[in-house]
Design a protein around this motif. Sequence first.
Motif, PDB file in Angstrom:
ATOM      1  N   GLN A  88       0.792  -1.239   0.084  1.00 16.52           N
ATOM      2  CA  GLN A  88       0.098  -0.067  -0.013  1.00 16.52           C
ATOM      3  C   GLN A  88       0.861   1.198   0.085  1.00 16.52           C
ATOM      4  O   GLN A  88       0.506   2.228  -0.790  1.00 16.52           O
ATOM      5  CB  GLN A  88      -0.956  -0.028   1.202  1.00 16.52           C
ATOM      6  N   ARG A 103      -7.636   8.121  -5.134  1.00 15.35           N
ATOM      7  CA  ARG A 103      -7.211   7.413  -4.328  1.00 15.35           C
ATOM      8  C   ARG A 103      -7.480   5.697  -4.447  1.00 15.35           C
ATOM      9  O   ARG A 103      -7.915   5.198  -5.270  1.00 15.35           O
ATOM     10  CB  ARG A 103      -8.313   7.482  -2.927  1.00 15.35           C
ATOM     11  N   VAL A 105      -7.088   1.651  -2.648  1.00 12.71           N
ATOM     12  CA  VAL A 105      -6.920   0.776  -1.577  1.00 12.71           C
ATOM     13  C   VAL A 105      -6.177  -0.597  -2.228  1.00 12.71           C
ATOM     14  O   VAL A 105      -6.520  -1.123  -3.037  1.00 12.71           O
ATOM     15  CB  VAL A 105      -8.237   0.296  -1.110  1.00 12.71           C
ATOM     16  N   VAL A 131      -8.979   0.081  -6.666  1.00 15.59           N
ATOM     17  CA  VAL A 131      -9.041  -0.986  -5.729  1.00 15.59           C
ATOM     18  C   VAL A 131      -8.100  -2.299  -6.388  1.00 15.59           C
ATOM     19  O   VAL A 131      -8.375  -2.590  -7.522  1.00 15.59           O
ATOM     20  CB  VAL A 131     -10.543  -1.788  -5.577  1.00 15.59           C
TER      21      VAL A 131
END
Length: 346
Positions: A88, A103, A105, A131
């Motif tokens: 990450q 953003r 994840v 994602v």
Amino acid sequence: MSKKTPRKREKVVPKLRRPPKDPGLFLLRTLLAAFPQYVSGTYLAQGMKMSRVGVWNRVNNLRMQGLGIDAARNRGYRLTKEPALLNQSLLEAHMDAEQPNCRCVVLQSVDSTNSEAERLLNANRKTPFAVFANQQEKGRGRLGRTWHSPATGNLYLSVAFRPKLPASDLPLTSLWFGLKICHFLRDASGLDVQVKWPNDLLIQKRKMGGMLAEAKIDVDCIQGLVVGIGLNVNSKQKHFPKSLTGKASSFAESAGHALPLHELASGLVRCLIMAYEEYLEGLDFKALQKAWKEVDALQGQAVQVQTGKELLRGIARGIDQTGSLVIRLGNGKLRKLRSADVTLST
């Protein structure tokens, strides 16, 4: 095998302006920008607004996460190795330089990155967002097929948008994304990547990956769009099930060396966001059709097509203005297919 020279990309060098909101992000971005050179501990301490001991502690924390960081007296620190699986912190450092407004994840395991992205869309997460997962338990491809998704250094990612496009645009949107992904992978790997209609990525007829676009449609309008990608990046042949022997491979196997996973991941997100923005500006179908022909793995090939209970054989002749596959049957007639399972005839 046909190879191309990978395109060199400029690195973004962080500048010291004000105390960084995230000192760890500043540390990684600075080391990435300087790679493979050293960065002095004094420079890092000043930029991170902390002591040299604090920098040392941050570096050790990253080492515990699998990053290789070398330290040398009077020289400083430098990156030497990235983790085999997505990390990450390192991915955020790459993404901050590539796409600071997207953003991401990173999950160690998930049922499906597309499913997780859909759940986040339903929870009103701001778009675009990405994602990633190091492993998928229920990865899926077209026609309800399972996507083999082990934790072996591959990429499984989904990027979500809220486009508000006509639902009828979805087939062409999928082809547009597939084309742009193909071009990006050619530049990044130097390999002759092709697209097999509608969404498979091949090298020398072996499957390297695929793309799956899924939409949330309300009153004939696409309210949410998730573009999922599965790429065999650094897998070895031993990682594939026997059923895929001779049918699938990885970029590392084809290139003869491992590819930088985090740089590839952030570059793919950048590619998808740029493709999305270009599509919203207006699609030039003739340009799409021409570009598709240049990477089309089926063009002029004998194919076998399963559509429902009907089995067809013919020669692939590209795509039409709706994104449908066009094949010429044995009787000379043209047949257009919006959805079908296509294989190259042996």
